[in-house]
Motif scaffolding. Structure first.
Motif, short mmCIF file in Angstrom:
data_model
loop_
_atom_site.label_atom_id
_atom_site.label_comp_id
_atom_site.label_asym_id
_atom_site.label_seq_id
_atom_site.Cartn_x
_atom_site.Cartn_y
_atom_site.Cartn_z
N ALA A 37 27.11 37.30 36.51
CA ALA A 37 27.11 36.99 35.08
C ALA A 37 27.84 38.07 34.29
O ALA A 37 28.51 37.78 33.30
CB ALA A 37 25.68 36.83 34.57
N GLN A 38 27.73 39.31 34.73
CA GLN A 38 28.39 40.42 34.03
C GLN A 38 29.87 40.52 34.37
O GLN A 38 30.69 40.80 33.51
CB GLN A 38 27.72 41.74 34.37
CG GLN A 38 26.34 41.90 33.80
CD GLN A 38 25.66 43.17 34.31
OE1 GLN A 38 26.12 43.80 35.26
NE2 GLN A 38 24.56 43.53 33.68
N HIS A 39 30.22 40.32 35.65
CA HIS A 39 31.56 40.63 36.12
C HIS A 39 32.32 39.42 36.68
O HIS A 39 33.45 39.59 37.14
CB HIS A 39 31.50 41.72 37.18
CG HIS A 39 30.83 42.97 36.70
ND1 HIS A 39 31.40 43.82 35.78
CD2 HIS A 39 29.61 43.49 36.98
CE1 HIS A 39 30.58 44.82 35.53
NE2 HIS A 39 29.48 44.64 36.25
N ALA A 68 26.73 30.78 29.23
CA ALA A 68 25.68 31.74 29.59
C ALA A 68 26.00 32.47 30.89
O ALA A 68 25.61 33.62 31.07
CB ALA A 68 24.34 31.02 29.72
N SER A 69 26.74 31.82 31.77
CA SER A 69 27.01 32.44 33.07
C SER A 69 28.34 33.17 33.10
O SER A 69 28.73 33.70 34.13
CB SER A 69 26.97 31.38 34.18
OG SER A 69 27.98 30.42 33.98
N ARG A 70 29.04 33.23 31.99
CA ARG A 70 30.28 33.99 31.87
C ARG A 70 31.25 33.78 33.02
O ARG A 70 31.60 34.69 33.74
CB ARG A 70 29.98 35.48 31.74
CG ARG A 70 29.37 35.87 30.46
CD ARG A 70 30.45 35.99 29.42
NE ARG A 70 29.81 36.31 28.14
CZ ARG A 70 30.34 35.99 27.00
NH1 ARG A 70 31.48 35.36 26.95
NH2 ARG A 70 29.73 36.28 25.89
N GLY A 71 31.68 32.54 33.19
CA GLY A 71 32.72 32.26 34.15
C GLY A 71 32.26 31.86 35.53
O GLY A 71 33.06 31.46 36.36
N LEU A 72 30.97 31.93 35.79
CA LEU A 72 30.50 31.54 37.11
C LEU A 72 30.73 30.06 37.37
O LEU A 72 31.19 29.68 38.44
CB LEU A 72 29.01 31.86 37.27
CG LEU A 72 28.67 33.32 37.41
CD1 LEU A 72 27.16 33.48 37.55
CD2 LEU A 72 29.37 33.94 38.59
#
Length: 194
Positions: A30-32, A104-108
């Motif tokens: 989620a962060q990277h 919410a998952s930032r690209g996942l």
């Protein structure tokens, strides 16, 4: 017809490691993003890299484990939307659910739906992408039968559109941009009455 062997249940200590790795992976991805360091995931989980690789044969397998429960929830939401709404609004509401998850998952989510090293997930009969595609396919079929969306639209088109929105907005601080882009896309696929 031969049945595939069911995997043996993990020992208690291996199950704890599995759960810790999935939890850490959820946070790190989620962060990277989906390309995040597996070494960092193992470190955050309090395990070694060898333990991570023993439990997850590939990055794809770890992504599947991270996404599995949420994808199941999204697909249950698709069925609920279909039950509670007319076909067009059900599809559009579910696309908003999917979009909210992607934000919410930032690209996942996009990593599982776009072409690239994990693109073969869409081809797997039981994978997260196949599960999402099946849910979307049913909602789309119903919406097309009700003349709520363009007749030539394919589920692959919807998933590509969703992935494009997710990819375009994943590194922006404006979380509402994804919603605005989805609204534009929905207007583009909605069948206008003459």
């Amino acid at each position: 017809m031969a049945h595939a062997a069911q995997p043996r249940p993990l020992r208690a200590d291996a199950q704890r490691n599995y759960d810790r790795i999935v939890s850490a992976a959820r946070e790190v991805f989620a962060q990277h993003g989906a390309g995040a360091s597996l070494k960092e995931i193992a470190r955050r989980a309090g395990t070694g890299s060898a333990t991570l690789h023993r439990l997850f044969s590939s990055r794809r397998a770890l992504l599947e484990a991270v996404f599995h429960d949420r994808v199941e929830e999204l697909c249950a939401m698709a069925a609920q939307r279909a039950k509670e709404n007319e076909p067009g609004p059900a599809l559009f509401a579910w696309l908003r659910d999917l979009n909210a998850y992607a934000v919410a998952s930032r690209g996942l989510a996009a990593s599982l739906l776009r072409d690239g090293r994990d693109a073969d997930l869409l081809e797997q009969g039981e994978g997260c992408q196949a599960t999402i595609a099946n849910a979307a396919r049913e909602l789309l079929r119903r919406a097309q039968q009700a003349s709520a969306v363009r007749p030539g639209l394919l589920v692959e088109d919807l998933l590509a559109l969703f992935a494009a929105i997710s990819l375009a907005t994943e590194h922006h601080d404006d979380d509402e941009q994804a919603d605005r882009l989805l609204d534009i896309a929905i207007e583009g696929i909605r069948l206008k009455s003459s």
